[in-house]
Design a protein around this motif. Structure first.
Motif, mmCIF file in Angstrom:
data_model
loop_
_atom_site.group_PDB
_atom_site.id
_atom_site.type_symbol
_atom_site.label_atom_id
_atom_site.label_comp_id
_atom_site.label_asym_id
_atom_site.label_seq_id
_atom_site.Cartn_x
_atom_site.Cartn_y
_atom_site.Cartn_z
ATOM 1 N N TRP A 150 0.833 -1.206 0.000
ATOM 2 C CA TRP A 150 0.000 0.000 0.000
ATOM 3 C C TRP A 150 0.861 1.247 0.000
ATOM 4 C CZ3 TRP A 150 -0.883 4.137 3.330
ATOM 5 C CH2 TRP A 150 -1.984 4.933 2.998
ATOM 6 N N VAL A 190 2.485 1.802 -3.432
ATOM 7 C CA VAL A 190 1.534 2.315 -4.415
ATOM 8 C C VAL A 190 1.077 3.720 -4.035
ATOM 9 C CG1 VAL A 190 -0.768 1.974 -5.386
ATOM 10 C CG2 VAL A 190 0.782 0.036 -5.146
ATOM 11 N N LEU A 193 -2.169 -1.978 -7.200
ATOM 12 C CA LEU A 193 -2.341 -2.670 -5.922
ATOM 13 C C LEU A 193 -3.006 -4.025 -6.139
ATOM 14 C CD1 LEU A 193 -1.837 -2.468 -2.908
ATOM 15 C CD2 LEU A 193 -4.073 -1.382 -2.667
#
Length: 194
Positions: free
Chosen positions: A157, A160, A174
């Protein structure tokens, strides 16, 4: 939709994460003089996390697993992948720079290896608690799996989130990372269970 603009001024830094990750990045960049050390740090943490997760999943699938075996399998597995990464980095440094890493180069490689080894701390403590009969082994393995999965999710996470992609492309990337993560977990679990 267009991509989020990057820094207009080349001297202006790109937005970066804050907190522990930012401190690790700053320290590694200070020691090595480049962001490549931070890339190595994250890469090794991801390798060690995938390895730890695969080991925990294989041990959890074993009906006759005992906490002692689970702890040693986890520690030795993560230690093995970390040692392999360290040796790989030393060989790569030697091949590219034609010298053995010393001083700040060696400190960076040791810090990268230390980051990978740190992935065993929480799951190791959970399994040690099962060994000491504080909690059942299946609960310790389940909790360890959750720790590893959350760790991979958070790393993905952040990677990204701090990219310069649009939100739609971030979501797509993701999703791809999650799918690839499941494929890696399946392959490693299969390899460790044979």
């Amino acid at each position: 939709m267009s991509e989020q603009p990057g820094p207009i001024d080349p001297e202006e830094p790109a937005r970066r994460p804050r907190g522990r990750s930012a401190r690790a990045r700053a320290h590694l960049e200070e020691q090595s003089g480049s962001a490549e050390a931070y890339v190595m740090y994250f890469k090794e943490r991801v390798y060690a996390t995938f390895t730890g997760l695969a080991i925990v999943l294989v041990v959890a699938a074993n009906d006759h697993a005992d906490p002692e075996h689970a702890l040693f399998a986890l520690v030795l597995g993560v230690l093995g992948i970390t040692a392999a990464g360290f040796v790989s980095d030393v060989i790569s440094h030697l091949a590219v720079h034609q010298t053995f890493p010393v001083g700040s180069d060696l400190r960076v490689l040791l810090r990268v290896a230390g980051g990978a080894l740190s992935t065993v701390i929480t799951p190791g403590i959970l399994i040690l608690l099962a060994w000491l009969s504080v909690m059942p082994l299946d609960a310790a393995l389940r909790a360890s799996s959750i720790v590893y999965i959350v760790t991979l999710g958070v790393i993905g996470w952040f990677a990204v989130r701090w990219s310069r992609l649009t939100w739609a492309k971030q979501l797509l990337v993701l999703g791809i990372l999650i799918a690839l993560g499941f494929a890696v977990i399946a392959l490693q679990t299969l390899a460790h269970s044979i």
